[in-house]
Motif scaffolding. Structure first.
Motif, PDB file in Angstrom:
ATOM      1  N   PRO A  84       0.820  -1.215   0.000  1.00  0.00           N
ATOM      2  CA  PRO A  84       0.000   0.000   0.000  1.00  0.00           C
ATOM      3  C   PRO A  84       0.858   1.271   0.000  1.00  0.00           C
ATOM      4  O   PRO A  84       1.985   1.276   0.474  1.00  0.00           O
ATOM      5  CB  PRO A  84      -0.809  -0.122   1.302  1.00  0.00           C
ATOM      6  N   LYS A  85       0.289   2.321  -0.541  1.00  0.00           N
ATOM      7  CA  LYS A  85       1.010   3.603  -0.654  1.00  0.00           C
ATOM      8  C   LYS A  85       1.446   4.154   0.700  1.00  0.00           C
ATOM      9  O   LYS A  85       2.439   4.867   0.783  1.00  0.00           O
ATOM     10  CB  LYS A  85       0.128   4.647  -1.346  1.00  0.00           C
ATOM     11  N   ASP A  86       0.734   3.822   1.773  1.00  0.00           N
ATOM     12  CA  ASP A  86       1.085   4.357   3.091  1.00  0.00           C
ATOM     13  C   ASP A  86       2.041   3.448   3.880  1.00  0.00           C
ATOM     14  O   ASP A  86       2.242   3.647   5.076  1.00  0.00           O
ATOM     15  CB  ASP A  86      -0.183   4.624   3.903  1.00  0.00           C
ATOM     16  N   HIS A  87       2.658   2.506   3.238  1.00  0.00           N
ATOM     17  CA  HIS A  87       3.612   1.592   3.884  1.00  0.00           C
ATOM     18  C   HIS A  87       4.810   2.396   4.398  1.00  0.00           C
ATOM     19  O   HIS A  87       5.438   3.131   3.645  1.00  0.00           O
ATOM     20  CB  HIS A  87       4.047   0.531   2.859  1.00  0.00           C
ATOM     21  N   GLN A  88       5.124   2.265   5.681  1.00  0.00           N
ATOM     22  CA  GLN A  88       6.186   3.059   6.310  1.00  0.00           C
ATOM     23  C   GLN A  88       7.560   2.816   5.704  1.00  0.00           C
ATOM     24  O   GLN A  88       8.316   3.765   5.470  1.00  0.00           O
ATOM     25  CB  GLN A  88       6.241   2.759   7.816  1.00  0.00           C
ATOM     26  N   GLU A  89       7.892   1.558   5.483  1.00  0.00           N
ATOM     27  CA  GLU A  89       9.220   1.245   4.935  1.00  0.00           C
ATOM     28  C   GLU A  89       9.359   1.800   3.519  1.00  0.00           C
ATOM     29  O   GLU A  89      10.394   2.380   3.171  1.00  0.00           O
ATOM     30  CB  GLU A  89       9.461  -0.268   4.953  1.00  0.00           C
TER      31      GLU A  89
END
Length: 171
Positions: A84-89
């Motif tokens: 997903p676009k909001d993935h922290q890594e």
């Protein structure tokens, strides 16, 4: 020159997918340090871990191996669209300006300048690819194959080239 030789470290976002895991195995077999993230533990991610590939399952920048965090210019990041676009890594890797490529782009790099058989379509790609790889392998053609499933005869989704067989000499 091999376009991936400049990257001794390869980090996967979504390493547990069938296509991504085949790429991870190829890089590991070709001497790269390989690690990655996936959302869940599966038999495939467990197999990668057993093969010496570090896999973590919690999305946190601190979980990215130090060799990846500390050697940006020597790291190739391979991304699956399932992340997903909001993935922290992924966000951190983008902010740090890592070389991030899609799986399809990396397959293009690996096949660049090499004779390639690619199978496309709606149904039968894995079966057809496995049959082509099997035929080439048993005909003595040194080839690599990235398969869309675990081939029963290989126990893997990756076929690596074997050294050419020498004909047996008869007395």
């Amino acid at each position: 020159m091999n376009p991936v030789a400049a990257f001794p470290h390869v980090f996967f976002l979504g390493i547990g997918g069938i296509g991504m895991s085949a790429l991870a195995r190829w890089f590991k077999a070709n001497g790269h340090s390989v690690s990655g993230y996936d959302k869940t533990v599966t038999p495939l991610t467990e197999a990668l871990t057993a093969e010496g590939i570090a896999v973590h399952y919690e999305d946190a920048v601190a979980n990215i191996p130090a060799q990846v965090r500390e050697n940006r210019a020597q790291v190739l990041v391979i991304l699956t669209p399932a992340i997903p676009k909001d993935h922290q890594e992924w966000a951190w890797l983008r902010e740090q300006d890592y070389d991030i490529r899609k799986r399809s782009q990396v397959l293009g790099l690996l096949t660049q300048g090499r004779p390639t058989i690619a199978v496309a379509g709606t149904h039968g790609k894995t079966t057809t690819s496995s049959m082509v790889a099997h035929l080439l392998h048993h005909a003595g053609v040194p080839c690599a194959a990235f398969l869309g499933g675990i081939a029963v005869n290989l126990g893997s989704n990756l076929l690596l080239p074997q050294p050419p067989r020498r004909p047996k000499r008869r007395p």
